[in-house]
Enzyme design. Structure first.
Site, PDB file in Angstrom:
ATOM      1  N   HIS A 166      25.815  30.176  37.917  1.00 18.01           N
ATOM      2  CA  HIS A 166      25.243  31.767  37.930  1.00 18.01           C
ATOM      3  C   HIS A 166      26.125  32.894  37.265  1.00 18.01           C
ATOM      4  CE1 HIS A 166      23.163  31.510  42.192  1.00 18.01           C
ATOM      5  NE2 HIS A 166      22.624  30.774  41.522  1.00 18.01           N
ATOM      6  N   CYS A 179      47.608  29.046  38.887  1.00 16.16           N
ATOM      7  CA  CYS A 179      49.041  29.593  39.289  1.00 16.16           C
ATOM      8  C   CYS A 179      49.079  29.250  41.175  1.00 16.16           C
ATOM      9  CB  CYS A 179      49.152  31.153  39.127  1.00 16.16           C
ATOM     10  SG  CYS A 179      47.996  32.172  40.229  1.00 16.16           S
TER      11      CYS A 179
HETATM   12  C1  RB5 Z   1      54.192  32.874  41.614  1.00 17.24           C
HETATM   13  O1  RB5 Z   1      55.241  32.693  42.865  1.00 17.24           O
HETATM   14  C2  RB5 Z   1      52.999  33.310  42.475  1.00 17.24           C
HETATM   15  O2  RB5 Z   1      53.148  34.439  42.649  1.00 17.24           O
HETATM   16  C3  RB5 Z   1      52.014  33.020  41.457  1.00 17.24           C
HETATM   17  O3  RB5 Z   1      51.817  31.743  41.032  1.00 17.24           O
HETATM   18  C4  RB5 Z   1      50.531  33.406  41.747  1.00 17.24           C
HETATM   19  O4  RB5 Z   1      50.204  32.919  43.080  1.00 17.24           O
HETATM   20  C5  RB5 Z   1      50.016  34.647  41.736  1.00 17.24           C
HETATM   21  O5  RB5 Z   1      49.185  35.191  41.998  1.00 17.24           O
END
Ligand code: RB5
Length: 167
Positions: free
Chosen positions: A106, A73
């Site tokens: 680990h 993400c």
């Molecule tokens: C999306 O904008 C963002 O919040 C997500 O990709 C991530 O970084 C969340 O932890």
């Protein structure tokens, strides 16, 4: 392929929109490395919710379709938190060579998590290669992992504590 050996399971990979670009790069890298990979989305940079993609990887591993996964993400933080709500998942948010190595040695991490808005492609490729090439060390680390998610009464039966052991 040796007919007596079961075929290696593919990796599963997923990302939200913040990780879409890095995921696309990692899929190509895995193909270049000859590692089978199943891409569970997202399939465009359109905004989505990262827990849905953490769940896809966790559920594929729970069904036995893969032993290991990769999640991306924007920061790696949210999707690793969501993945770790699944009891069978040990998702490690990794930033560099050292954290990629330690996550396997680990922590026996079964999901590599990267921040798509934080890492450049060279560092991300090194994290991926290192994570996949490093074995779990077992030993004292097995005892610690056995304590994950244990309720106190389960814990008392499962693993003795060892307060004075180093490392
Ligand atoms: C999306 O904008 C963002 O919040 C997500 O990709 C991530 O970084 C969340 O932890």
């Amino acid at each position: 392929m040796n007919p007596k050996q079961p075929a290696a399971k593919p990796l599963v990979i997923a990302a939200d929109h913040g990780g879409f670009e890095l995921k696309t790069f990692l899929v190509k890298e895995l193909e270049r490395m000859g590692r089978p990979v199943v891409d569970l989305g997202c399939h465009s940079p359109e905004s989505v919710d990262y827990p849905d993609y953490a769940d896809r990887v966790a559920e594929a591993i729970a069904r036995g379709e893969a032993d290991m996964g990769i999640l991306v993400c924007g920061s790696g933080i949210g999707i690793s938190m969501a993945a770790n709500r699944h009891r069978h998942i040990r998702a490690a948010l990794v930033h560099d060579h050292l954290t990629a190595r330690l996550a396997r040695q680990h922590n026996d991490a079964n999901v590599l998590v990267l921040g798509g808005r934080l890492l450049g492609p060279e560092v991300a490729r090194d994290c991926l290669e290192t994570f996949l090439a490093t074995e779990f060390e077992g030993g004292r680390h097995s005892r610690r992992i056995a304590k994950f998610s244990c309720a106190p009464n389960e814990l008392a039966d499962a693993v003795p504590s060892s307060p004075r052991r180093p490392n």
